[in-house]
Write a protein that holds these residues in place. Structure first.
Motif, PDB file in Angstrom:
ATOM      1  N   GLN A 105      -0.245  -0.894   2.909  1.00  0.00           N
ATOM      2  CA  GLN A 105       0.731  -0.156   3.717  1.00  0.00           C
ATOM      3  C   GLN A 105       0.165   1.219   4.042  1.00  0.00           C
ATOM      4  O   GLN A 105      -0.831   1.656   3.449  1.00  0.00           O
ATOM      5  CB  GLN A 105       2.046  -0.029   2.963  1.00  0.00           C
ATOM      6  N   GLU A 106       0.817   1.913   4.954  1.00  0.00           N
ATOM      7  CA  GLU A 106       0.310   3.198   5.418  1.00  0.00           C
ATOM      8  C   GLU A 106       1.459   4.188   5.565  1.00  0.00           C
ATOM      9  O   GLU A 106       2.590   3.808   5.879  1.00  0.00           O
ATOM     10  CB  GLU A 106      -0.388   3.012   6.776  1.00  0.00           C
ATOM     11  N   VAL A 107       1.163   5.460   5.320  1.00  0.00           N
ATOM     12  CA  VAL A 107       2.097   6.540   5.623  1.00  0.00           C
ATOM     13  C   VAL A 107       1.385   7.536   6.523  1.00  0.00           C
ATOM     14  O   VAL A 107       0.166   7.722   6.430  1.00  0.00           O
ATOM     15  CB  VAL A 107       2.621   7.247   4.351  1.00  0.00           C
ATOM     16  N   ARG A 108       2.149   8.168   7.398  1.00  0.00           N
ATOM     17  CA  ARG A 108       1.580   9.120   8.344  1.00  0.00           C
ATOM     18  C   ARG A 108       2.424  10.395   8.380  1.00  0.00           C
ATOM     19  O   ARG A 108       3.646  10.332   8.534  1.00  0.00           O
ATOM     20  CB  ARG A 108       1.538   8.522   9.763  1.00  0.00           C
ATOM     21  N   PHE A 109       1.757  11.507   8.204  1.00  0.00           N
ATOM     22  CA  PHE A 109       2.362  12.819   8.370  1.00  0.00           C
ATOM     23  C   PHE A 109       1.459  13.634   9.283  1.00  0.00           C
ATOM     24  O   PHE A 109       0.296  13.275   9.525  1.00  0.00           O
ATOM     25  CB  PHE A 109       2.538  13.515   7.016  1.00  0.00           C
ATOM     26  N   ARG A 110       1.956  14.730   9.758  1.00  0.00           N
ATOM     27  CA  ARG A 110       1.143  15.528  10.680  1.00  0.00           C
ATOM     28  C   ARG A 110      -0.073  16.120   9.986  1.00  0.00           C
ATOM     29  O   ARG A 110      -1.122  16.291  10.608  1.00  0.00           O
ATOM     30  CB  ARG A 110       2.005  16.633  11.302  1.00  0.00           C
ATOM     31  N   ALA A 111       0.059  16.421   8.690  1.00  0.00           N
ATOM     32  CA  ALA A 111      -1.050  17.041   7.963  1.00  0.00           C
ATOM     33  C   ALA A 111      -2.007  16.024   7.356  1.00  0.00           C
ATOM     34  O   ALA A 111      -3.156  16.368   7.057  1.00  0.00           O
ATOM     35  CB  ALA A 111      -0.508  17.956   6.870  1.00  0.00           C
ATOM     36  N   HIS A 112      -1.567  14.791   7.160  1.00  0.00           N
ATOM     37  CA  HIS A 112      -2.482  13.791   6.592  1.00  0.00           C
ATOM     38  C   HIS A 112      -1.915  12.386   6.779  1.00  0.00           C
ATOM     39  O   HIS A 112      -0.708  12.187   6.960  1.00  0.00           O
ATOM     40  CB  HIS A 112      -2.731  14.058   5.108  1.00  0.00           C
ATOM     41  N   PRO A 117      -3.172   0.746  -1.055  1.00  0.00           N
ATOM     42  CA  PRO A 117      -3.502  -0.662  -1.312  1.00  0.00           C
ATOM     43  C   PRO A 117      -2.455  -1.343  -2.178  1.00  0.00           C
ATOM     44  O   PRO A 117      -2.777  -2.000  -3.182  1.00  0.00           O
ATOM     45  CB  PRO A 117      -4.853  -0.563  -2.025  1.00  0.00           C
ATOM     46  N   SER A 118      -1.199  -1.180  -1.815  1.00  0.00           N
ATOM     47  CA  SER A 118      -0.085  -1.758  -2.573  1.00  0.00           C
ATOM     48  C   SER A 118       0.541  -2.862  -1.741  1.00  0.00           C
ATOM     49  O   SER A 118       0.919  -2.641  -0.588  1.00  0.00           O
ATOM     50  CB  SER A 118       0.972  -0.674  -2.871  1.00  0.00           C
ATOM     51  N   GLY A 119       0.646  -4.058  -2.324  1.00  0.00           N
ATOM     52  CA  GLY A 119       1.235  -5.178  -1.610  1.00  0.00           C
ATOM     53  C   GLY A 119       2.668  -4.902  -1.222  1.00  0.00           C
ATOM     54  O   GLY A 119       3.397  -4.173  -1.910  1.00  0.00           O
ATOM     55  N   TYR A 120       3.087  -5.483  -0.100  1.00  0.00           N
ATOM     56  CA  TYR A 120       4.413  -5.227   0.450  1.00  0.00           C
ATOM     57  C   TYR A 120       4.940  -6.531   1.020  1.00  0.00           C
ATOM     58  O   TYR A 120       4.168  -7.364   1.527  1.00  0.00           O
ATOM     59  CB  TYR A 120       4.304  -4.165   1.555  1.00  0.00           C
ATOM     60  N   ALA A 121       6.243  -6.739   0.927  1.00  0.00           N
ATOM     61  CA  ALA A 121       6.837  -7.992   1.411  1.00  0.00           C
ATOM     62  C   ALA A 121       8.224  -7.730   1.963  1.00  0.00           C
ATOM     63  O   ALA A 121       8.881  -6.745   1.597  1.00  0.00           O
ATOM     64  CB  ALA A 121       6.902  -9.027   0.289  1.00  0.00           C
ATOM     65  N   SER A 122       8.674  -8.609   2.841  1.00  0.00           N
ATOM     66  CA  SER A 122      10.002  -8.474   3.440  1.00  0.00           C
ATOM     67  C   SER A 122      10.733  -9.803   3.447  1.00  0.00           C
ATOM     68  O   SER A 122      10.131 -10.857   3.681  1.00  0.00           O
ATOM     69  CB  SER A 122       9.903  -7.956   4.879  1.00  0.00           C
ATOM     70  N   LEU A 123      12.024  -9.740   3.183  1.00  0.00           N
ATOM     71  CA  LEU A 123      12.945 -10.847   3.361  1.00  0.00           C
ATOM     72  C   LEU A 123      13.749 -10.559   4.624  1.00  0.00           C
ATOM     73  O   LEU A 123      14.007  -9.404   4.952  1.00  0.00           O
ATOM     74  CB  LEU A 123      13.906 -10.976   2.183  1.00  0.00           C
ATOM     75  N   THR A 124      14.146 -11.591   5.327  1.00  0.00           N
ATOM     76  CA  THR A 124      15.026 -11.425   6.474  1.00  0.00           C
ATOM     77  C   THR A 124      16.301 -12.231   6.242  1.00  0.00           C
ATOM     78  O   THR A 124      16.359 -13.101   5.361  1.00  0.00           O
ATOM     79  CB  THR A 124      14.363 -11.913   7.769  1.00  0.00           C
ATOM     80  N   HIS A 201      -1.033  -3.472   9.100  1.00  0.00           N
ATOM     81  CA  HIS A 201      -0.188  -3.496   7.907  1.00  0.00           C
ATOM     82  C   HIS A 201       1.027  -2.605   8.151  1.00  0.00           C
ATOM     83  O   HIS A 201       1.052  -1.816   9.098  1.00  0.00           O
ATOM     84  CB  HIS A 201      -0.982  -3.004   6.689  1.00  0.00           C
ATOM     85  N   PRO A 202       2.048  -2.701   7.333  1.00  0.00           N
ATOM     86  CA  PRO A 202       3.252  -1.897   7.553  1.00  0.00           C
ATOM     87  C   PRO A 202       2.966  -0.403   7.553  1.00  0.00           C
ATOM     88  O   PRO A 202       2.176   0.100   6.744  1.00  0.00           O
ATOM     89  CB  PRO A 202       4.159  -2.281   6.382  1.00  0.00           C
ATOM     90  N   ILE A 203       3.613   0.292   8.468  1.00  0.00           N
ATOM     91  CA  ILE A 203       3.653   1.756   8.434  1.00  0.00           C
ATOM     92  C   ILE A 203       5.031   2.089   7.871  1.00  0.00           C
ATOM     93  O   ILE A 203       6.031   2.056   8.585  1.00  0.00           O
ATOM     94  CB  ILE A 203       3.475   2.360   9.838  1.00  0.00           C
ATOM     95  N   ILE A 204       5.091   2.340   6.588  1.00  0.00           N
ATOM     96  CA  ILE A 204       6.405   2.478   5.962  1.00  0.00           C
ATOM     97  C   ILE A 204       7.028   3.844   6.239  1.00  0.00           C
ATOM     98  O   ILE A 204       8.233   4.025   6.040  1.00  0.00           O
ATOM     99  CB  ILE A 204       6.363   2.203   4.444  1.00  0.00           C
ATOM    100  N   MET A 205       6.212   4.775   6.725  1.00  0.00           N
ATOM    101  CA  MET A 205       6.737   6.100   7.016  1.00  0.00           C
ATOM    102  C   MET A 205       5.811   6.801   8.006  1.00  0.00           C
ATOM    103  O   MET A 205       4.717   7.227   7.628  1.00  0.00           O
ATOM    104  CB  MET A 205       6.871   6.907   5.719  1.00  0.00           C
ATOM    105  N   ASP A 206       6.217   6.892   9.251  1.00  0.00           N
ATOM    106  CA  ASP A 206       5.491   7.681  10.242  1.00  0.00           C
ATOM    107  C   ASP A 206       6.338   8.908  10.565  1.00  0.00           C
ATOM    108  O   ASP A 206       7.275   8.847  11.364  1.00  0.00           O
ATOM    109  CB  ASP A 206       5.213   6.863  11.510  1.00  0.00           C
TER     110      ASP A 206
END
Length: 422
Positions: A105-112, A117-124, A201-206
């Protein structure tokens, strides 16, 4: 598929309702192999689904009846979790409900920016619906609103009485003056793009987006090479959700990322509670005596992230470990579990008070930006609700991203509750 076409979930729900509107059939009871009344789960949501799936694996002869007041069991939702949130032994019965998995998964902020490398899963809603309908011992009854719950029966709004070996109330969040809340509100659009995307991969926080209505970020799940779920999320002081404005912001985000939306396949929205203060003893004193509570109705969710699946898995395991049990017996077990979770979550409520009460709304993103510079195992334990004392010290060490005096004013939750509670 257009916005008005029925989804496979809706079509199957309609078929189920036509075939089973009268409730469980004699053939079904015979297959379950017991004359004992069923366990009745009131409300078809995540918690009832997980309880049913866990019991079906560990106690396959238990008959389970799920009652849903609407025609759409399990709603329109996506429930996600990190691999570290769920114990390995629970993955076997949870896996059939999972719709999508990713290795990171990935996180994005303006400064970095950072890849985790943590597995992630979703139920619908669809994956949960199909998994539950595939369980031989489970019956799902829609358009069955409960008017009265008792220890050994449920009375529906049409007057029908259903006998039960045990009744668990899974009907969702119950507002209470014993909870002081902020809100995580969101709108999500599942979209088909005109061309393949490059989201691996998921961007859990942009959080590179403009900050509006408190802390704002965009959440992106790649569901196929040309399909995305894009959610605009706000950590806000109030629960009001302007779907039109958020929808426009999602479209603007997609355009800015180079995504050309060909079709909107699905919409989901929600307002999740974020707990700033909680008088758990008072909360449980308000619960009907002898009726077990589950999920959000039991205030079992991560106070900071709003994720409910890890605690729902723990609760499902707890029910299975104590089954068979009467409603009063199970109620006492669940209340003790919830009170222990409340004590363990004290640190998260402190962080929430700093985020909502000490940080100016436009600066709330700095709190999360700082957090995501910490080691991956610490972040995983945080999401799993297993933050250690050493983790807490690491999170709070250094120059705080909020004014010091305002942070100090947030240390105690009792003033927010107004009753001297700890």
């Amino acid at each position: 598929m257009t916005d008005t076409d029925p989804t496979p979930h809706e079509a199957l729900a309609e078929t189920l309702q036509r075939a089973g509107a009268a409730g469980p059939t004699a053939q079904h009871f015979e297959r379950a192999g017991s004359d004992r009344p069923p366990l009745v789960l009131v409300g078809a949501g995540l918690s009832s689904a997980l309880i049913a799936c866990c019991l079906a694996r560990r106690h396959p002869n238990t008959r389970i009846l799920i009652l849903e007041g609407t025609g759409r069991p399990f709603g329109v939702h996506t429930w996600s979790f990190h691999d570290a949130d769920v114990a390995e032994e629970e993955q076997a019965w949870l896996s059939p409900l999972v719709a999508h998995r990713w290795s990171g998964q990935e996180v994005r902020f303006r400064a970095h920016r950072r890849y985790l490398p943590s597995g992630y899963a979703s139920l619908t809603s669809d994956s949960v619906f199909h998994a539950v309908c595939g369980l031989d011992a489970v019956t799902l009854k829609t358009h069955a609103a409960a008017a009265h719950l008792a220890e050994d029966h449920v009375v529906l709004s049409d007057g029908q009485r259903i006998e039960a070996a045990c009744v668990i109330d899974c009907r969702g969040f119950r507002p209470s003056s014993s909870l002081v809340l902020g809100f995580q509100k969101f709108l999500g659009l599942e979209v088909e793009l005109a061309a393949p995307h490059d989201v691996a991969h998921p961007i859990i926080m942009d959080a590179t987006v403009d900050q509006k209505d408190g802390y704002r970020f965009v959440y992106v799940l790649p569901l196929s090479t040309s399909r995305l779920l894009i959610e605009d999320t706000r950590y806000a002081d109030g629960p009001d959700l302007d779907q039109q404005a958020l929808g426009q912001d999602i479209e603007a985000y997609a355009t800015g990322q180079g995504f050309a939306i060909r079709q909107v396949l699905r919409r989901e929205e929600g307002v999740l509670p974020i707990t700033l203060a909680h008088d758990a003893k008072r909360f449980w004193s308000e619960v009907p005596c002898g009726i077990p509570q589950a999920g959000l109705r039991a205030a079992l969710f991560h106070p900071t992230t709003g994720y409910s699946l890890p605690d729902a898995v723990r609760l499902a395991r707890l029910v299975a470990e104590h089954w068979p049990a009467s409603s009063p017996e199970l109620s006492r077990v669940i209340e003790a579990f919830a009170l222990e979770r409340h004590r363990a979550q004290r640190f998260y409520r402190l962080l929430n008070r700093m985020l909502f009460l000490a940080a100016p709304p436009a600066e709330r993103h700095r709190v999360l930006e700082r957090f995501y510079r910490l080691p991956t195992p610490l972040i995983e334990r945080f999401y799993a609700g297993r933050t250690t004392a050493r983790d807490a010290a690491r999170i709070l060490t250094g120059k705080p991203p909020v004014p010091l005096l305002r942070a100090l004013a947030c240390l105690r939750e009792a003033p927010l509750l107004g009753n001297g509670s700890p």
